[in-house]
Write an enzyme that holds these catalytic residues in place. Structure first.
Site, short mmCIF file in Angstrom:
data_model
loop_
_atom_site.label_atom_id
_atom_site.label_comp_id
_atom_site.label_asym_id
_atom_site.label_seq_id
_atom_site.Cartn_x
_atom_site.Cartn_y
_atom_site.Cartn_z
N GLY A 84 36.72 46.12 46.61
CA GLY A 84 36.74 44.75 46.12
C GLY A 84 37.99 44.45 45.33
O GLY A 84 38.92 45.25 45.26
N HIS A 85 37.97 43.30 44.68
CA HIS A 85 39.12 42.83 43.91
C HIS A 85 38.92 42.98 42.40
O HIS A 85 39.66 42.41 41.62
CB HIS A 85 39.42 41.37 44.24
N GLY A 86 37.88 43.73 42.01
CA GLY A 86 37.66 44.00 40.60
C GLY A 86 36.76 42.98 39.94
O GLY A 86 36.05 42.21 40.58
#
Length: 393
Positions: free
Chosen positions: A236-238
């Site tokens: 994911g992107h955090g």
């Protein structure tokens, strides 16, 4: 039998009193004609069960037993007559694959309630692979589950798989608690945020696993008093705050506390992002602490030039980022620049506190990590790996 009545069971050694509460009732969707064969649209049966449960003047549970339930779309509306509603899902609720529904905003939606519990180890299956990359609507792909205008929400032991868009959307909710939630989607699935929060306060997300193609958790405008703990994020992107300042003025996110989380092979770790525009706003009183990063591309990031489309006008962001603390963040970065504070020249980041940062880079071209700062004011103490680049206040 009346409410709170009791009956006696005799034993040789004494009496046992067994009490029942007739005000508690379970509404089984099978009683309303749900087929649970994974093909028949069970939307009507489930909504009819909800209707009667919502009318019940006491504690009510809508039960989704084991099985696969095709649901083309459903809005579970309140307010309800009882003191609390429980949506107990033991089976799998499957979204349709018909492209006609791709332009809908939502798939499952709960709204206008005080006291709602979602539980049961069941799964929402968004069947998103049929829609990713095939979206031709002006609106985003539908989210899997939306919570709108709900007070006192509890969600635990629920799975969400392969959402077409956002998995869980929390909007205008107060006092929400998410625990043991598991969210999964491939790392290349577009815009499949795990949990997105907006205009909500006092929301807790704990002891959960989130892996998606976008932010594991995103907190957009109006998010206040959000506590995140024990979350494992990846892919994911955090965990992201923002983006802020794109379309509306005075976007505010404040009082955010993220603790004891682990990021594994994510694009970002902890991120604050704002658009470079004239729209005002603020992100303040934010803490990230006791965080483990494992091969994260951008472990610590403030990006006030956020522009995913790549065709934005270069200008200073008017969103003020201030009073942000990073404490005891350790692990590995998959890029040499492990800390980036790219702040606005017109509204510099103020009150940035960095304490005990230990992020290493173990790739072939060297063990050192570095940091990059623009218009970032604050102070650093303790371990400084990479070396601090903040301007002193």
């Amino acid at each position: 039998m009346t409410s709170n009545s009791c009956f006696k069971i005799g034993f040789i050694l004494g009496l046992v009193f067994v009490c029942t509460n007739a005000q508690e009732k379970v509404f089984n969707v099978h009683s309303y004609g749900a087929k649970a064969d994974g093909m028949t649209d069970d939307s009507k049966a489930i909504l009819n069960g909800w209707r009667d449960a919502c009318k019940w003047n006491g504690k009510a549970t809508l039960l989704i037993p084991l099985g696969e339930y095709m649901v083309n779309g459903a809005i579970f509306k309140g307010p309800c007559n009882g003191s609390a509603m429980t949506f107990e899902m033991k089976g799998v609720i499957k979204a349709p694959t018909d492209p006609k529904i791709f332009c809908n905003e939502y798939w499952i939606r709960f709204q206008y309630m005080n006291g709602l519990k979602i539980k049961g180890h069941g799964t929402f299956d968004g069947q998103g692979a049929c829609a990713w990359g095939k979206h031709q609507c002006a609106t985003p792909l539908p989210f899997t589950v939306g919570f709108y205008f709900i007070k006192n929400l509890i969600v635990h032991d629920i799975h969400s798989n392969n959402s077409k868009g956002v998995h869980i959307n929390v909007f205008n909710c107060t006092n929400g608690f998410f625990r043991h939630v598991k969210i999964t989607a491939p790392d290349d699935s577009p815009n499949t945020d795990g949990i997105r929060i907006g205009y909500s306060n006092n929301i807790h997300i704990v002891d959960s696993n989130i892996g998606t193609g976008d932010d594991c958790i995103s907190m957009v405008a109006g998010s206040q008093s959000i506590n995140i703990s024990g979350v494992t994020c990846g892919p994911g992107h955090g965990i992201s705050i923002g983006s802020l300042g794109k379309l509306s003025k005075n976007d505010v996110v404040k009082d955010i506390h993220t603790k004891n989380c682990t990021f594994i092979n994510t694009q970002n770790g902890v991120r604050i992002k704002t658009w470079a525009s004239s729209m005002t706003g603020m992100a303040t009183n934010i803490t990230f602490e006791d965080i483990i990063m494992i091969k994260v591309s951008n472990p610590i990031l403030i990006d006030q030039q956020y522009c995913p489309t790549g065709n934005c006008k270069k200008q200073g962001s008017s969103v003020q980022v201030k009073e942000v603390t990073y404490k005891n963040i350790r692990g590995s970065s998959s890029s040499k620049v492990a800390v980036i504070f790219d702040c606005s020249d017109s509204h510099p980041c103020n009150g940035i506190i960095v304490k005990d940062i230990n992020l290493v880079y173990n790739e072939r071209d060297g063990p050192a990590t570095s940091s990059a700062c623009e218009n970032a004011i604050g102070k650093a103490t303790g371990i400084e790996l990479p070396p601090n680049c903040l301007k002193k206040s």
